[in-house]
Enzyme design. Sequence first.
Site, PDB file in Angstrom:
ATOM      1  N   TRP A 319     -42.108  49.973  77.128  1.00 35.14           N
ATOM      2  CA  TRP A 319     -41.111  50.086  76.054  1.00 35.14           C
ATOM      3  C   TRP A 319     -41.403  49.064  74.952  1.00 35.14           C
ATOM      4  O   TRP A 319     -41.219  49.360  73.771  1.00 35.14           O
ATOM      5  CB  TRP A 319     -39.711  49.871  76.622  1.00 35.14           C
ATOM      6  CG  TRP A 319     -38.628  49.861  75.586  1.00 35.14           C
ATOM      7  CD1 TRP A 319     -37.978  50.936  75.058  1.00 35.14           C
ATOM      8  CD2 TRP A 319     -38.062  48.705  74.930  1.00 35.14           C
ATOM      9  NE1 TRP A 319     -37.041  50.530  74.132  1.00 35.14           N
ATOM     10  CE2 TRP A 319     -37.081  49.165  74.022  1.00 35.14           C
ATOM     11  CE3 TRP A 319     -38.299  47.330  75.012  1.00 35.14           C
ATOM     12  CZ2 TRP A 319     -36.323  48.305  73.228  1.00 35.14           C
ATOM     13  CZ3 TRP A 319     -37.553  46.472  74.221  1.00 35.14           C
ATOM     14  CH2 TRP A 319     -36.583  46.959  73.338  1.00 35.14           C
ATOM     15  N   HIS A 320     -41.864  47.886  75.346  1.00 35.59           N
ATOM     16  CA  HIS A 320     -42.100  46.847  74.350  1.00 35.59           C
ATOM     17  C   HIS A 320     -43.268  47.180  73.428  1.00 35.59           C
ATOM     18  O   HIS A 320     -43.261  46.770  72.258  1.00 35.59           O
ATOM     19  CB  HIS A 320     -42.368  45.503  75.038  1.00 35.59           C
ATOM     20  CG  HIS A 320     -41.121  44.767  75.417  1.00 35.59           C
ATOM     21  ND1 HIS A 320     -40.449  44.990  76.595  1.00 35.59           N
ATOM     22  CD2 HIS A 320     -40.405  43.820  74.754  1.00 35.59           C
ATOM     23  CE1 HIS A 320     -39.388  44.208  76.648  1.00 35.59           C
ATOM     24  NE2 HIS A 320     -39.338  43.490  75.547  1.00 35.59           N
ATOM     25  N   GLY A 321     -44.259  47.880  73.915  1.00 26.97           N
ATOM     26  CA  GLY A 321     -45.395  48.161  73.043  1.00 26.97           C
ATOM     27  C   GLY A 321     -46.369  49.142  73.665  1.00 26.97           C
ATOM     28  O   GLY A 321     -46.521  49.187  74.892  1.00 26.97           O
TER      29      GLY A 321
END
Length: 457
Positions: A319-321
């Site tokens: 989700w972060h990257g």
Amino acid sequence: MLFQGQAFILLFLPVTLALYYAAAGSRTLRQIVAVAASLVFYGFWDVRFVPLLAGLTLANWLFGRWHIANPRRDWAAIGIALNLATLGVFKFTNFFAASFAAVLGATAPSFDIILPLGISFFTFQKISYLMDVRRGDRHAYGLLDFFMFVTFFPQLVAGPIVRHNEIIAQFATDPRRAEMWENLSRGLALFCIGAAKKLLIADHVSEVADRLFAQAAAGPLGAAEAWGAAWAFTLQIYFDFSGYSDMAIGLALMFGLRLPYNFDAPYRATSIRDFWRRWHMTLSRFLRDYLYIPLGGNRGGGLLQARNVVVTMLLAGLWHGAAWTFVAWGGLHGVALAINGAWQRAGLRMPAVMGWALTLLFVMAGWVLFRAPDFATAITIWRGMAGLEGLGGVKLDHLAAFLAGSAAALLGPTSQQAALMRLRPAPWLAVPVGVALLLLILQSGTRAPSEFIYFQF
């Protein structure tokens, strides 16, 4: 339009506040002002994505109402799938294409897809609503309420991830109530603290982090340089993101609305589980309630619990990257959380000081992987931190920012405690707060605007 920018502070915010309070006597009018201002705010970044934001919001509102009216059709599941598909197309198309191409030994295609600002945050917000509806929540909100819930500009692009039952009920409350002036003053004080975090600490230590990570990408680093890089980014990401959260919470309070806290002195945590109770708290709650618990949570034996937490954190990393470094970072935290859980189930204990030191060292090492452009750069810095490349030396520019940031992160009250609990309203405080805001406005004009780290997610 950045919160700490002069255009926002001197033009957008005062005009929006004036219009909002001028229309405060009518709930409908003040919400129209808030939604319209939020769409203008979002359109300032890229007006092409305003229809996407508005269209997804309308679709989620319809799916929620349809599901409540006819749960057997499982409209909520269709809406959740739509949100995930949208996030996947915009954020992960190139990532998955490159990954498959690497496996096949082929040349990776490149798709010209621009990531809409804040898509990870506002899709999670809508997913949480539809998940609640699917579980039996019967809240069928009006269209205007739902639009304001999703688009409210303080939390639109980087959180906190607000749930419908935390804020929509507040829309009915007249902002001109008895505590109006206290809300305005406390909100402004917290906004100033957040701006100071960003402008005076995060933006300064980022120069050191950028320089040292660039050096690591080109060659080995000595221990001093490697630890300097890790320390710089550890401070940068905390004060950058917590500064944004403080400004968002402060802005909402100025409109008479309370957003959930997002940070609680995470670098004082004495275990990795304690860290995730303090860091990006609204994301941690989302992952727990909508991913970890549905996977099985704490049910079953230790191996099942470990599996559930590792899977949850792998997806949190993704989700972060859209990069394997983020997935690996999430996996590292998942394994650490699983070990922490096994340690506690075994009834083992550790002195608080030792637990704090080990937790902070692990978090710092993890931030290296989070920040590094690739695994090779992360390994270079880790080798330096382990002393495998000699001691070396490092010039730490902006030493005052490093010292002030370290002290603020490890000592004293949190920003929310300072502005929302300990600060006592008094007329004389208007002068120092006003002077602080003026100095921050001047500071923001001395360099090119710096976006918040989490804008890329």
